[in-house]
Write an enzyme that holds these catalytic residues in place. Structure first.
Site, PDB file in Angstrom:
ATOM      1  CG  ASP A  43      33.283  53.049 -23.031  1.00 28.38           C
ATOM      2  OD1 ASP A  43      34.281  52.342 -22.880  1.00 28.38           O
ATOM      3  OD2 ASP A  43      32.630  53.522 -22.077  1.00 28.38           O
TER       4      ASP A  43
ATOM      5  CG  ASP B  36      37.443  54.401 -26.721  1.00 33.01           C
ATOM      6  OD1 ASP B  36      36.225  54.191 -26.598  1.00 33.01           O
ATOM      7  OD2 ASP B  36      38.324  53.746 -26.119  1.00 33.01           O
TER       8      ASP B  36
ATOM      9  CD  GLU C   3      33.911  47.998 -23.197  1.00 34.57           C
ATOM     10  OE1 GLU C   3      34.770  47.573 -22.428  1.00 34.57           O
ATOM     11  OE2 GLU C   3      33.354  49.106 -23.032  1.00 34.57           O
TER      12      GLU C   3
ATOM     13  CG  HIS D  20      41.586  50.471 -21.476  1.00 34.36           C
ATOM     14  ND1 HIS D  20      40.953  49.979 -22.600  1.00 34.36           N
ATOM     15  CD2 HIS D  20      40.654  51.165 -20.790  1.00 34.36           C
ATOM     16  CE1 HIS D  20      39.694  50.371 -22.579  1.00 34.36           C
ATOM     17  NE2 HIS D  20      39.479  51.093 -21.502  1.00 34.36           N
ATOM     18  CG  ASP D  21      38.629  48.416 -19.169  1.00 34.45           C
ATOM     19  OD1 ASP D  21      39.125  49.436 -18.649  1.00 34.45           O
ATOM     20  OD2 ASP D  21      37.719  48.458 -20.011  1.00 34.45           O
TER      21      ASP D  21
HETATM   22  C1  GLC Z   1      34.578  50.719 -20.676  1.00 32.40           C
HETATM   23  C2  GLC Z   1      36.001  51.198 -20.709  1.00 32.40           C
HETATM   24  C3  GLC Z   1      36.468  51.415 -19.301  1.00 32.40           C
HETATM   25  C4  GLC Z   1      35.598  52.472 -18.677  1.00 32.40           C
HETATM   26  C5  GLC Z   1      34.119  52.118 -18.787  1.00 32.40           C
HETATM   27  C6  GLC Z   1      33.262  53.304 -18.517  1.00 32.40           C
HETATM   28  O1  GLC Z   1      34.429  49.487 -20.084  1.00 32.40           O
HETATM   29  O2  GLC Z   1      36.784  50.284 -21.417  1.00 32.40           O
HETATM   30  O3  GLC Z   1      37.816  51.743 -19.201  1.00 32.40           O
HETATM   31  O4  GLC Z   1      35.923  52.617 -17.319  1.00 32.40           O
HETATM   32  O5  GLC Z   1      33.770  51.682 -20.080  1.00 32.40           O
HETATM   33  O6  GLC Z   1      33.378  54.242 -19.544  1.00 32.40           O
END
Ligand code: GLC
Length: 557
Positions: free
Chosen positions: A207, A100, A256, A330-331
């Site tokens: 990310d 990640d 993402e 996880h979010d």
């Molecule tokens: C992404 C991650 C999240 C994190 C954010 C900032 O959305 O999935 O958990 O807080 O990025 O890195």
């Protein structure tokens, strides 16, 4: 055979949230050796790629998404030797690791930021520093460069008195946005990719990667600002640069994407553009946001959910793009609690959702514990939450006029921690997760919902996931087929689609109809004469009706 669809479409990814998966040393926090000890479990489930959330050196203000050293292991999670052992053991079981990469920002503890703070202009140029007014002071810094909001609440700029400058943080104040306009930053990030490839890693998750290109001139308007920097002006150029310099063209990668568009995602993933293999987009997980606001509750709008699935499934296929298929990470709060009825139809709700997505065109992702039907937390007090976003919004929701009780109810339905409670391995007091005190509470329902119990039960949620994964590998119509949504279902809670593969090998399915009832009521089923049941979540099923939360796939060979 469509090779790309075959390669990406026959794989299933499993996401481990390292803190909450398995603790090997009794400190209450999951770690790398814990993951290694569960590889046989993952192999038995049938997954191909293991995405592990960040385990790099980090002050853990955002549980590792605030990286202070991209090339070293956070001691909480283990050592480089532990990582190498994990990679070796995974490979021995045919599982590839996906790392990640948090490249939009670094922790303010990162050496680059520390040097920038100490006045080094070379490193200030790694971040988004903007001069404050000449008369600015710590007590009275004046207006920040833009009115953009941080994703975790509040303004996205922080004033540094010693430099008389602001820096941008789209997330927590300790997560400073990097300046990707600086070619040296792009080279640094590519070098990190090369470093991990040197350790045998070839799959990467990026990310919030569509936020890396910020607009010139720091514009503001009446919005929260995200439209200025999501899929920003140079995003494709910077991604291509990173992919080329990092040597990852054609690799198994996923970006993402925050507040993105279909058009952009086609560009990110069409192989002709040499960017990424696939994307995560979140539009379908906002259908229960009242007025688009995560912190205002409403029932999920199934019509909108169907429309979004259709748009993205058919649109990505038409543009030669590739989707990730997922309900949780996880979010996100656990999806069965959100889109189903876990009181009355826990099994059906927990199996309806993966039936809907695993049989679509794309690559499915399973978030740890989802394969057991784990539900949202049973927390009753704000003190049980650990997440920085949750605590910020608990306060902000009350400032917006909600009572403390209402704020708690909202947070309880929406908190990221509701998906981060420990993986339930067995029915013991700490769920087999740790020998110590878990860093976050364990759901009391783990006595029923846990891996040991479910693996012994052929009709468990776990067994159903295993079946769905096997089906993707056995039936080319699932991995490679075309997709077409059934029209005219607007007044129903049914989401249904066809998959078709004209040149399916003999004996394999050529056509498949998937139908999913997103409601607690019985509804008429679509006609599927002459078809055979491929998979379904009701033992006894009736061709004419769909029972509450029933999902079934019928095929023709
Ligand atoms: C992404 C991650 C999240 C994190 C954010 C900032 O959305 O999935 O958990 O807080 O990025 O890195």
């Amino acid at each position: 055979m469509n090779t790309r669809a075959h390669e990406l479409g026959s794989k299933v990814v499993y996401q481990v949230y390292v803190r909450s998966f398995c603790d090997s040393d009794g400190d209450g926090i999951g770690d790398l050796r814990g993951i290694t000890s569960k590889l046989d479990y993952l192999r038995q489930l049938g997954i191909d790629v293991l995405w592990i959330t960040p385990f790099f050196v980090s002050p853990q203000n955002d549980n590792g998404y605030d990286v202070a050293d991209y090339r070293a292991i956070e001691p909480l999670f283990g050592t480089m030797t532990d990582f190498e052992e994990l990679a070796h053991e995974a490979r021995a079981r045919g599982i590839e690791l996906m790392l990640d990469m948090v490249f939009n920002h670094t922790s303010t503890q990162h050496e680059w930021f520390q040097r920038a703070l100490a006045g080094d202009k070379h490193y200030q140029a790694y971040y988004k520093f903007v001069d404050a007014a000449p008369d600015a002071t710590a007590d009275n810094p004046g207006e920040p460069p833009t009115n953009w909001e941080s994703k975790f609440g509040g303004n996205a700029w922080e004033y540094v008195p010693s430099l008389n400058k602001w820096y941008l943080h789209l997330f927590h104040v300790t997560q400073a946005d990097l300046d990707w306009d600086n070619p040296e930053v792009r080279e640094q990030m590519a070098d990190i990719l090369r470093f991990w490839q040197g350790k045998g890693v070839s799959c990467f998750r990026f990310d919030v990667v569509n936020l890396i290109s910020k607009p010139d001139g720091w514009p503001s308007d009446e919005t929260d600002g995200k439209h200025f920097y999501s899929d920003g002006p140079h995003i494709h150029e910077y991604l291509q640069d990173m992919v080329h310099l990092g040597g990852i063209d054609g690799h198994f990668t996923v970006g993402e994407m925050s507040a993105t568009s279909l058009e952009s995602c086609v560009r990110y993933t069409n192989p002709a553009n040499h960017e990424l293999a696939m994307v995560f987009n979140f539009h379908h997980l906002k259908v229960d946001y009242l007025g688009g606001d995560k912190w205002e509750l409403m029932e999920p709008d199934i019509c909108e959910l169907r429309r979004l699935f259709r748009t993205w499934q058919e649109g990505m296929a038409a543009g030669g793009g590739w989707n990730s298929l997922f309900w949780s990470n996880h979010d996100q709060p656990r999806p069965n609690s959100r889109f189903g009825d876990t009181e009355r139809f826990w099994y059906e709700s927990s199996t309806l959702l993966p039936t809907a997505t695993h049989l679509m065109r794309g690559t499915p992702y399973i978030f740890q514990g989802e394969e057991l039907g784990q539900t949202i937390s049973d927390f009753t007090s704000i003190d049980q939450y650990r997440d920085v976003e949750t605590h910020n919004y608990y306060r902000i929701i009350q400032e917006r006029g909600h009572s403390a009780q209402e704020a708690f109810e909202i947070v309880h339905a929406r908190s990221r921690d509701d998906g981060r409670t420990p993986m339930a391995w067995d029915d013991s007091p700490t769920a087999g997760f740790t020998a110590g005190t878990p860093w976050i509470g364990i759901n009391a329902n783990h006595v029923r919902i846990n891996a040991a119990t479910e693996m012994a039960d052929p009709r468990s949620v776990w067994a159903y996931y295993q079946q769905l994964i096997a089906l993707r590998k056995a039936e080319p119509v699932v991995s490679e087929g075309d997709v077409r949504f059934v029209e005219g279902l607007e007044s129903t809670p049914v989401i249904a689609y066809w998959r078709e593969l004209d040149d399916a090998p003999a004996g394999k399915a050529r056509r498949m109809l998937v139908q999913c009832n997103f409601s607690g009521q019985e509804v008429p089923a679509l006609k599927a004469e002459g078809g055979e049941l491929l998979v379904g979540n009701r033992e006894a099923w009736d061709a004419a009706t769909l029972a509450p939360y029933e999902a079934r796939a019928i095929c023709w060979r």
